[in-house]
Design a protein around this motif. Structure first.
Motif, mmCIF file in Angstrom:
data_model
loop_
_atom_site.group_PDB
_atom_site.id
_atom_site.type_symbol
_atom_site.label_atom_id
_atom_site.label_comp_id
_atom_site.label_asym_id
_atom_site.label_seq_id
_atom_site.Cartn_x
_atom_site.Cartn_y
_atom_site.Cartn_z
ATOM 1 N N GLY A 1 1.091 -1.290 0.067
ATOM 2 C CA GLY A 1 -0.054 -0.228 0.231
ATOM 3 C C GLY A 1 0.899 1.416 0.465
ATOM 4 N N TYR A 2 1.632 1.577 0.133
ATOM 5 C CA TYR A 2 3.004 2.161 0.193
ATOM 6 C C TYR A 2 3.528 3.426 -1.068
ATOM 7 C CZ TYR A 2 3.029 1.908 5.746
ATOM 8 O OH TYR A 2 2.833 1.802 6.664
ATOM 9 N N ARG A 3 3.194 1.732 -2.195
ATOM 10 C CA ARG A 3 4.369 1.701 -2.923
ATOM 11 C C ARG A 3 3.996 3.360 -3.905
ATOM 12 N NH1 ARG A 3 3.565 -2.931 -6.484
ATOM 13 N NH2 ARG A 3 4.570 -3.972 -4.912
ATOM 14 N N ASN A 4 2.209 3.655 -4.084
ATOM 15 C CA ASN A 4 1.917 4.854 -4.815
ATOM 16 C C ASN A 4 1.898 5.942 -4.008
ATOM 17 O OD1 ASN A 4 0.744 3.442 -6.514
ATOM 18 N ND2 ASN A 4 -1.600 3.454 -5.416
ATOM 19 N N LEU A 5 2.292 5.844 -2.176
ATOM 20 C CA LEU A 5 2.688 6.955 -1.479
ATOM 21 C C LEU A 5 3.557 7.215 -1.604
ATOM 22 C CD1 LEU A 5 0.635 6.574 2.344
ATOM 23 C CD2 LEU A 5 -0.295 8.330 0.585
ATOM 24 N N ILE A 6 4.839 6.099 -1.471
ATOM 25 C CA ILE A 6 6.360 6.537 -2.146
ATOM 26 C C ILE A 6 6.678 7.370 -3.265
ATOM 27 C CG2 ILE A 6 8.417 6.061 -2.506
ATOM 28 C CD1 ILE A 6 8.008 5.854 0.424
ATOM 29 N N SER A 7 6.056 6.950 -4.348
ATOM 30 C CA SER A 7 6.279 7.642 -5.257
ATOM 31 C C SER A 7 5.555 8.766 -5.580
ATOM 32 C CB SER A 7 5.272 6.836 -6.488
ATOM 33 O OG SER A 7 4.880 6.880 -7.864
ATOM 34 N N SER A 8 4.484 9.238 -4.763
ATOM 35 C CA SER A 8 3.704 10.842 -5.438
ATOM 36 C C SER A 8 4.975 11.246 -4.191
ATOM 37 C CB SER A 8 1.999 10.264 -4.717
ATOM 38 O OG SER A 8 1.139 9.718 -4.454
ATOM 39 N N LEU A 9 5.203 10.584 -3.096
ATOM 40 C CA LEU A 9 6.370 11.779 -2.553
ATOM 41 C C LEU A 9 7.997 12.097 -3.036
ATOM 42 C CD1 LEU A 9 7.062 12.510 0.575
ATOM 43 C CD2 LEU A 9 8.345 10.589 0.898
ATOM 44 N N GLU A 10 7.895 10.775 -3.524
ATOM 45 C CA GLU A 10 9.158 11.174 -4.892
ATOM 46 C C GLU A 10 8.650 12.504 -5.639
ATOM 47 O OE1 GLU A 10 11.156 7.613 -6.603
ATOM 48 O OE2 GLU A 10 11.831 7.217 -4.857
ATOM 49 N N GLN A 11 7.524 11.961 -6.785
ATOM 50 C CA GLN A 11 6.723 13.126 -7.546
ATOM 51 C C GLN A 11 6.961 14.815 -6.986
ATOM 52 O OE1 GLN A 11 6.931 13.071 -10.503
ATOM 53 N NE2 GLN A 11 7.531 11.451 -10.580
ATOM 54 N N ALA A 12 6.852 14.628 -5.558
ATOM 55 C CA ALA A 12 5.798 16.189 -4.541
ATOM 56 C C ALA A 12 7.437 16.723 -5.060
ATOM 57 C CB ALA A 12 5.601 15.911 -3.839
ATOM 58 N N ILE A 13 8.761 15.926 -4.158
ATOM 59 C CA ILE A 13 10.043 16.391 -3.640
ATOM 60 C C ILE A 13 11.076 17.115 -5.294
ATOM 61 C CG2 ILE A 13 12.149 15.473 -3.287
ATOM 62 C CD1 ILE A 13 11.015 13.964 -1.308
ATOM 63 N N LEU A 14 10.812 16.203 -6.540
ATOM 64 C CA LEU A 14 11.297 16.194 -7.354
ATOM 65 C C LEU A 14 10.780 17.824 -7.869
ATOM 66 C CD1 LEU A 14 13.340 16.236 -10.002
ATOM 67 C CD2 LEU A 14 10.954 14.798 -10.887
ATOM 68 N N GLN A 15 9.131 18.050 -7.764
ATOM 69 C CA GLN A 15 8.725 19.175 -7.618
ATOM 70 C C GLN A 15 9.205 20.687 -7.320
ATOM 71 O OE1 GLN A 15 4.098 18.828 -8.475
ATOM 72 N NE2 GLN A 15 4.588 16.869 -9.915
ATOM 73 N N LYS A 16 8.846 20.338 -6.010
ATOM 74 C CA LYS A 16 9.598 21.180 -4.835
ATOM 75 C C LYS A 16 10.989 21.590 -5.058
ATOM 76 C CE LYS A 16 10.213 23.678 -1.424
ATOM 77 N NZ LYS A 16 9.458 25.278 -1.891
ATOM 78 N N LEU A 17 11.636 20.302 -6.004
ATOM 79 C CA LEU A 17 13.355 20.771 -6.105
ATOM 80 C C LEU A 17 13.745 21.366 -7.407
ATOM 81 C CD1 LEU A 17 14.922 17.667 -5.196
ATOM 82 C CD2 LEU A 17 15.517 20.338 -4.203
ATOM 83 N N GLN A 18 12.062 21.351 -8.444
ATOM 84 C CA GLN A 18 12.019 22.053 -9.953
ATOM 85 C C GLN A 18 11.969 23.562 -9.178
ATOM 86 O OE1 GLN A 18 10.041 19.611 -11.446
ATOM 87 N NE2 GLN A 18 11.387 18.080 -12.772
#
Length: 599
Positions: free
Chosen positions: A103-120
């Motif tokens: 169940g964490y797979r989607n949450l971890i993926s969303s977290l990585e995308q959010a961090i990437l967008q924040k760094l961009q």
């Protein structure tokens, strides 16, 4: 006459044996379950720790952006660049640690995308600020996108932490219930054989009492150890501040003099004095590093670096000293050694510096040679063999194993003659082990020594999305463009460091008002308006944290806001968090970098 065991006795022993087997089975089941639960709990804690570290790096990047946007000083980009280097590793750790829960797979993926967008988003603000498009950069910040991304990141992390905490509590409850049931069963079965094993029962109860006393003693010892560890950390932090503060004054004053017209001889002498002060600062850093290594808290970087350039920098640092002693200093890297490696260049330089420094110290005439060759290579990992050979005094055979112990040297007389704490080789040995290698020495007394060590490094890997953002940031101009002159309030109790900071800032065209403590800083803010406040943390009467809190409390009524940057010589974990929690925008641990502030 045939000897027979009475039936009742036999039955008693059979019953006792059966009960003992039952007790063993219950104990085995309880122990197995406890081990399994302990593993799960450990994994839960590791995941929670990785989440906290990930959020910390994202917050560091945000703070770095704020400090750079306010001042244009690239010094504030260091936490942002550290976040770019470390976040991919933490993302990989999160994926591995959360694999037990699909169940964490989607949450971890969303977290990585959010961090990437924040760094961009952060990279865009930095790019605009470097282009001197300050208003555009502020507009990007004011759009609220960065705030929304941070809220999203915190929300995802909070959700995972909530689920992990609930899972952890459930496992702990189940473990406690199983332990209680197992203990109840053991006592119940023990009661059935109490009459047969009265003495054994007495021994058993005695052992239980001993165990409880041992646990109580262990708790007290653990509490005492924790208190001692806290006292050690506080002592190291205080000593770090008390020693670094005058050193910053020495380095700063030397830097100010080096900016004035000097003869070539004067410049050379001052450069040597500055180098000596930096060497003393390195000794302090070595002691702190040794403490971190012993506590298992030393972090290693994993960045690309050029091996030959790093080694050349180290050898250049010893060139003048070797020339003065009449020594020949050489280094050779075989052609098949890869040029670009992935690892921690700072720690590698630290080991090489210790070994070459010892060679120069203990060699009166002859040659010192650094040699590097490739030992082995497997796919993306290469193992290199380094050696530092000298023609110095050598080391006796019976002393060669002792020199890698902390605070030890080959002979007590060498300490008196050549100086040194005997800590360099101990640190080197531990750093080499952390780099996946070994260190050893070959020596012939009177003819010289050769220190060898191996270390493993990564080769160039494919570039990911985080690296692309990092490369764009590294491509920005090396120095910030000139901005307007600031009216700066400097709160610093040390008169030498106060003079250094004022001199550096005024040379860059800023107007500086200096005060000696927090109360004077509050009084100055009542009388004048300042663009920036540079705040020392440790001051008499009212320290920097209390002063910052008071300023922020006043601003709630006035509606204004003045940026506050911490000036601190502390180097312990948690100092940054305390400064930010008090209301500071950024932290500077290297006061000599104030000379890079340009109007």
């Amino acid at each position: 006459m045939e000897w027979k065991i009475p039936k009742k006795t036999s039955a008693g022993f059979v019953l006792a044996f059966a009960v003992l087997v039952g007790i063993c089975l219950i104990s085995y089941r309880a122990t197995s379950y406890l081990i399994e639960t302990s593993h799960k709990v450990s994994q839960n804690y590791q995941l929670l720790g990785e989440l906290a570290a990930t959020l910390s790096f994202v917050v560091d990047a945000e703070t770095s952006q704020r400090g750079f946007l306010l001042t244009g000083d690239k010094e504030f980009l260091e936490p942002y660049e550290a976040a770019l280097r470390n976040l991919p590793m933490h993302a990989q750790q999160l994926r591995e640690l959360s694999s037990h829960n699909p169940g964490y797979r989607n949450l971890i993926s969303s977290l990585e995308q959010a961090i990437l967008q924040k760094l961009q988003h952060t990279a865009e603000v930095i790019r605009l600020r470097e282009a001197n498009e300050i208003e555009a950069a502020r507009a990007v910040v004011a759009s609220g996108k960065g705030m929304r991304l941070m809220d999203n990141i915190r929300e995802i992390i909070a959700k995972i932490e909530q689920e992990e905490t609930a899972s952890l509590q459930l496992q702990i409850n189940e473990s406690e219930a199983d332990a209680r049931n197992a203990l109840l069963a053991v006592f119940t079965l023990s009661g059935l054989i109490f009459g047969l094993f009265l003495f054994s029962g007495y021994i058993f109860l005695h052992d239980i009492a001993e165990l409880e006393r041992s646990e109580e003693a262990l708790k007290k010892a653990s509490a005492a150890a924790e208190a001692a560890n806290r006292a050690k950390s506080e002592f190291l932090a205080t000593m770090s501040h008390e020693i670094r503060t005058p050193l910053w004054g020495m380095l700063g004053m030397t830097a100010l003099v080096l900016d004035t017209p000097l003869t070539s001889q004067q410049r050379e002498y001052l450069s040597l004095a500055k180098s000596s002060a930096n060497s003393l600062l390195n000794v302090i850093n070595d002691i702190l590093d040794f403490s971190k290594i012993e506590a298992g808290r030393l972090d290693f970087e994993s960045v690309e670096f050029r091996l030959r350039e790093s080694l050349e920098d180290v050898m250049k640092g010893f060139a003048m000293r070797a020339r003065q002693q009449g020594l020949e200093l050489t280094f050779n890297v075989l052609p098949d050694v890869p040029e670009v490696l992935i690892g921690d260049p700072g720690r590698l330089r630290q080991v090489i510096t210790n070994l070459v420094g010892n060679a120069v110290k203990f060699t009166e005439r002859g040659t010192i040679a650094l040699h590097v060759e490739k030992k082995s290579q497997e796919e993306s990992i290469v193992c290199l063999h380094f050696s530092v050979a000298d023609t110095g005094i050598g080391i006796a055979q019976e002393k060669q194993e002792l020199i890698f112990d902390a605070f030890s040297q080959g002979d007590g007389s060498t300490t008196r003659k050549y100086g040194g704490t005997g800590l360099g080789l101990a640190i080197s040995e531990r750093l080499v082990k952390l780099m996946g290698g070994n260190i050893w020495v070959e020596s012939d007394p009177g003819r010289g020594s050769t220190f060898h060590f191996t270390a493993s490094f990564g080769l160039g890997k494919h570039r990911g999305v985080f690296d692309e953002i990092s490369s764009r940031t590294e491509a920005l101009p090396s120095r910030p463009e000139r901005s307007r002159r600031f009216h700066i309030l400097l709160a610093e109790d040390n008169p030498v460091n106060q003079r250094v900071a004022v001199g550096m800032l005024e040379r860059r065209g800023h107007k500086v008002t200096a005060v000696a403590n927090g109360r004077e800083a509050l009084a100055a803010l009542d009388q004048q308006r300042f663009d920036i406040v540079l705040m020392d943390i440790q001051m008499p009467e009212m320290d920097g944290l209390a002063t910052t809190a008071a300023i922020r409390e006043r601003e709630k009524a006035t509606g204004g806001h003045v940026p506050i940057i911490a000036l601190t010589s502390y180097a312990m974990k948690g100092d940054r968090d305390r400064c930010l929690a008090a209301g500071m925008e950024a932290i500077s641990r290297n006061r000599s970098n104030l000379r890079n502030c340009s109007p």
